[in-house]
Write a protein that holds these residues in place. Structure first.
Motif, mmCIF file in Angstrom:
data_model
loop_
_atom_site.group_PDB
_atom_site.id
_atom_site.type_symbol
_atom_site.label_atom_id
_atom_site.label_comp_id
_atom_site.label_asym_id
_atom_site.label_seq_id
_atom_site.Cartn_x
_atom_site.Cartn_y
_atom_site.Cartn_z
ATOM 1 N N GLU A 69 0.820 -1.197 0.000
ATOM 2 C CA GLU A 69 0.000 0.000 0.000
ATOM 3 C C GLU A 69 0.861 1.256 0.000
ATOM 4 O OE1 GLU A 69 -2.634 -0.241 3.306
ATOM 5 O OE2 GLU A 69 -3.698 -2.008 2.541
ATOM 6 N N GLU A 71 1.603 4.883 1.186
ATOM 7 C CA GLU A 71 1.319 5.734 2.348
ATOM 8 C C GLU A 71 1.759 7.161 2.032
ATOM 9 O OE1 GLU A 71 2.691 6.375 7.012
ATOM 10 O OE2 GLU A 71 3.227 4.529 5.951
ATOM 11 N N PRO A 98 -7.520 2.381 1.252
ATOM 12 C CA PRO A 98 -6.114 2.065 0.997
ATOM 13 C C PRO A 98 -5.813 2.003 -0.497
ATOM 14 C CG PRO A 98 -7.013 0.619 2.686
ATOM 15 C CD PRO A 98 -8.173 1.361 2.094
#
Length: 249
Positions: A69, A71, A98
């Motif tokens: 994922e 960030e 996400p």
């Protein structure tokens, strides 16, 4: 030619991906690599990281390829239009949940055409007719600035001999070049993908890089799809659209 301002990571990546013949080998992988390089550039600027799952087994760190994922760390302007646009879009995606790295890369392969046009505009890629069959088919090649391309190759090779420290920028760049299968061609095969993409990244020439940056580089390179027998065409090298054909010199 010496550029008036430093190249961004996707521009360095594309300059290396264009052979002296003006062709691009493994075009689908290079397009994915360019999308990943955009994220890598933003990671270098402290705007994002890619989080990967990992566990320990017998003192080794094992990576799980999914999920990875993105960030977002900061959204301040970078001063680059394309980068600020990516940040704005990332923010929109994150508000919905996400953000999968692989999904992002699959949806943003247009980065190739954008950054190729930017290099052409700066005189670092020179459009011109192809040779042989490519010329007969009306395909256009893009010839890289040889002095700058060779300087980038020399930087990468210097990290394999200890003559230059493998900083985060060169780590990202060399991992991406290896991911698209160009490490041997560029002369960085000894310390290329098979060695440095070892799941235990805290070894060898990458030991002193921050773990979060090592993980991000690993994840971005892993987002590039494997080679397929159907790839090898030239992205955007035809007279009226995306062209096919062989990628060899």
């Amino acid at each position: 030619m010496h550029p008036s301002h430093p190249l961004a990571l996707p521009e360095e990546f594309l300059l290396l991906a264009h052979r002296e013949s003006g062709k691009v080998r493994e075009s689908a992988r290079v397009a994915a690599g360019c999308a990943a390089a955009e994220l890598g550039d933003l990671a270098l600027r402290g705007r994002l990281l890619v989080r990967v799952g990992h566990a320990s087994l017998l003192s080794s760190r094992l990576f799980w390829p999914e999920p990875t994922e993105i960030e977002l760390l900061a959204v301040e302007s970078t001063g680059l239009a394309w980068a600020d646009n990516v940040l704005a879009e990332l923010l929109q995606w994150i508000e919905a949940g996400p953000v999968s790295l692989n999904r992002w890369v699959r949806r943003h392969k247009g980065a190739f055409q954008y950054h190729r046009a930017a290099l052409v505009g700066r005189g670092l890629l020179r459009p011109g007719p192809g040779t042989g069959l490519s010329r007969l088919l009306g395909r256009q090649h893009h010839y890289p600035d040889q002095a700058l391309r060779h300087r980038l190759i020399a930087e990468l090779r210097a990290t394999t001999t200890g003559r230059r420290v493998l900083d985060e920028r060169l780590l990202f760049l060399s991992d991406l070049m290896a991911a698209v299968g160009l490490h041997d061609e560029l002369g960085i095969g000894k310390w290329g993908f098979p060695h440095r993409m070892n799941p235990d990244r805290g070894i060898g020439v990458v030991t002193f890089r921050p773990e979060a940056m090592r993980d991000t580089s690993y994840a971005l390179a892993s987002a590039v799809p494997p080679a397929s027998s159907g790839d090898g065409g030239l992205v955007g090298d035809s007279g009226g659209g995306d062209g096919g054909g062989g990628g060899g010199d």
